[in-house]
Design a protein around this motif. Sequence first.
Motif, PDB file in Angstrom:
ATOM      1  N   SER A   1      45.011  32.581  50.475  1.00 19.26           N
ATOM      2  CA  SER A   1      43.946  33.419  51.552  1.00 19.26           C
ATOM      3  C   SER A   1      42.246  32.889  51.597  1.00 19.26           C
ATOM      4  CB  SER A   1      43.684  34.544  51.072  1.00 19.26           C
ATOM      5  OG  SER A   1      42.874  34.782  50.199  1.00 19.26           O
ATOM      6  N   VAL A   2      41.786  31.975  50.275  1.00 18.00           N
ATOM      7  CA  VAL A   2      41.250  31.910  50.377  1.00 18.00           C
ATOM      8  C   VAL A   2      40.732  29.877  51.425  1.00 18.00           C
ATOM      9  CG1 VAL A   2      40.482  31.978  48.628  1.00 18.00           C
ATOM     10  CG2 VAL A   2      41.502  29.941  48.857  1.00 18.00           C
TER      11      VAL A   2
ATOM     12  N   ILE B   1      49.574  24.710  45.096  1.00 20.60           N
ATOM     13  CA  ILE B   1      48.480  24.998  44.401  1.00 20.60           C
ATOM     14  C   ILE B   1      48.544  25.738  43.256  1.00 20.60           C
ATOM     15  CG2 ILE B   1      46.419  25.915  44.084  1.00 20.60           C
ATOM     16  CD1 ILE B   1      46.437  24.811  47.607  1.00 20.60           C
ATOM     17  N   SER B   2      50.038  26.744  43.460  1.00 20.78           N
ATOM     18  CA  SER B   2      50.654  27.097  42.598  1.00 20.78           C
ATOM     19  C   SER B   2      50.754  27.224  41.043  1.00 20.78           C
ATOM     20  CB  SER B   2      50.691  28.887  42.640  1.00 20.78           C
ATOM     21  OG  SER B   2      52.577  28.864  43.349  1.00 20.78           O
TER      22      SER B   2
ATOM     23  N   THR C   1      39.381  29.490  42.121  1.00 14.79           N
ATOM     24  CA  THR C   1      39.781  29.569  43.035  1.00 14.79           C
ATOM     25  C   THR C   1      39.062  29.146  44.253  1.00 14.79           C
ATOM     26  OG1 THR C   1      39.628  31.947  42.101  1.00 14.79           O
ATOM     27  CG2 THR C   1      39.345  32.302  44.663  1.00 14.79           C
ATOM     28  N   LEU C   2      38.253  28.074  44.218  1.00 14.05           N
ATOM     29  CA  LEU C   2      36.835  27.966  44.798  1.00 14.05           C
ATOM     30  C   LEU C   2      38.277  26.576  44.692  1.00 14.05           C
ATOM     31  CD1 LEU C   2      33.987  26.487  46.216  1.00 14.05           C
ATOM     32  CD2 LEU C   2      33.630  25.603  43.968  1.00 14.05           C
ATOM     33  N   LEU C   3      38.230  25.932  44.135  1.00  9.81           N
ATOM     34  CA  LEU C   3      39.468  24.475  43.836  1.00  9.81           C
ATOM     35  C   LEU C   3      40.696  24.468  44.530  1.00  9.81           C
ATOM     36  CD1 LEU C   3      39.558  23.386  40.236  1.00  9.81           C
ATOM     37  CD2 LEU C   3      38.066  22.077  42.195  1.00  9.81           C
ATOM     38  N   ALA C   4      41.323  26.141  44.822  1.00  8.94           N
ATOM     39  CA  ALA C   4      42.114  25.868  45.764  1.00  8.94           C
ATOM     40  C   ALA C   4      42.117  25.950  47.601  1.00  8.94           C
ATOM     41  CB  ALA C   4      42.566  27.684  45.088  1.00  8.94           C
ATOM     42  N   LYS C   5      40.427  26.261  47.329  1.00  5.54           N
ATOM     43  CA  LYS C   5      39.856  26.665  48.733  1.00  5.54           C
ATOM     44  C   LYS C   5      39.972  25.170  49.519  1.00  5.54           C
ATOM     45  CE  LYS C   5      36.485  27.997  51.645  1.00  5.54           C
ATOM     46  NZ  LYS C   5      36.879  29.131  52.814  1.00  5.54           N
TER      47      LYS C   5
END
Length: 312
Positions: free
Chosen positions: A113-114, A65-66, A45-49
Amino acid sequence: MKLSFYRLPFTARWRTAGIMTPVRQNPALAAMLIVTASAFIAATTLLAKALGTGTLGPALHPMQISHGRFLFAFLVIVSSVGVLRPRLSRPHWGLHIGRTSFGWVGITLMFASVAFIPVADATAISFLNPVFAMVLAIPLLKEGVGPWRWLAAAVALTGALILLRPTPASFQPAALLALTAAAVIGMELIFIKKLSGREIPIQILLINNALGLTIASVAVSFVFQMPTPEQWGALVAIGVLMACAQACFVNGMARADASFVAPISYATLIFAAFYDFAVFDVIPDIVSQIGSAIILTGGLILVWRETRVRTA
């Protein structure tokens, strides 16, 4: 056991069985594996942000990203299948397609969202997915819901409402993305419930990631931009970490009761808050702390109730 499956949060939604064969119970090892998986999930999640906010280069679209998540997770899992050579059975394609479609939408919304709200807030909201699954199970699986389960749902949703900050001055529209992601993933849980027991976990993971990669590849063709070397590294890391997290959860849940494992998986929120602070210098404010605590309370009420039902 009726709804006990749905007390598990987003990061703990795999069958409570080993990858290929039954294993001996070992709660201490199970706890270590679940904590490790929680750290991996929070890191994705952090990397996605980082990818969605332009930290590593021009911001990437959530669908890209997904796509990276499914691409590199698939490569890890298909390599594992090549090494382990499990005996695969005939898959139920309808259930797999339904599960993967909702899963792809859910993870894409979560990654979106992130980019706008703290990682810890998005992670806390994601813990609502078992609540949504519980509600959806009423019409779709014809399962009953008692007063304790409704109480757990009400408490958790109250926490989510607090995290949304529903005032003109502080409302977070992006939090609705995380809330929608939790609802969509709750629907995915319905399909996983139907798949549970039909096929071995490694086959479910293989097909899920193969179908997810197919869907994501079509979607990313409309938004693709060439990543920077740093972004390629982050995309690879997301896929590898997700695959490792899945393996850790499957093996952890095979070594202890789900009622023991489920509360430990909430460590994801702790890791998410720590990573957000360490990398983006974001400290959860009092509203985030209260909302997250209330959501976790609702989840733990559900865990407690399911434990009582199972041992009664």
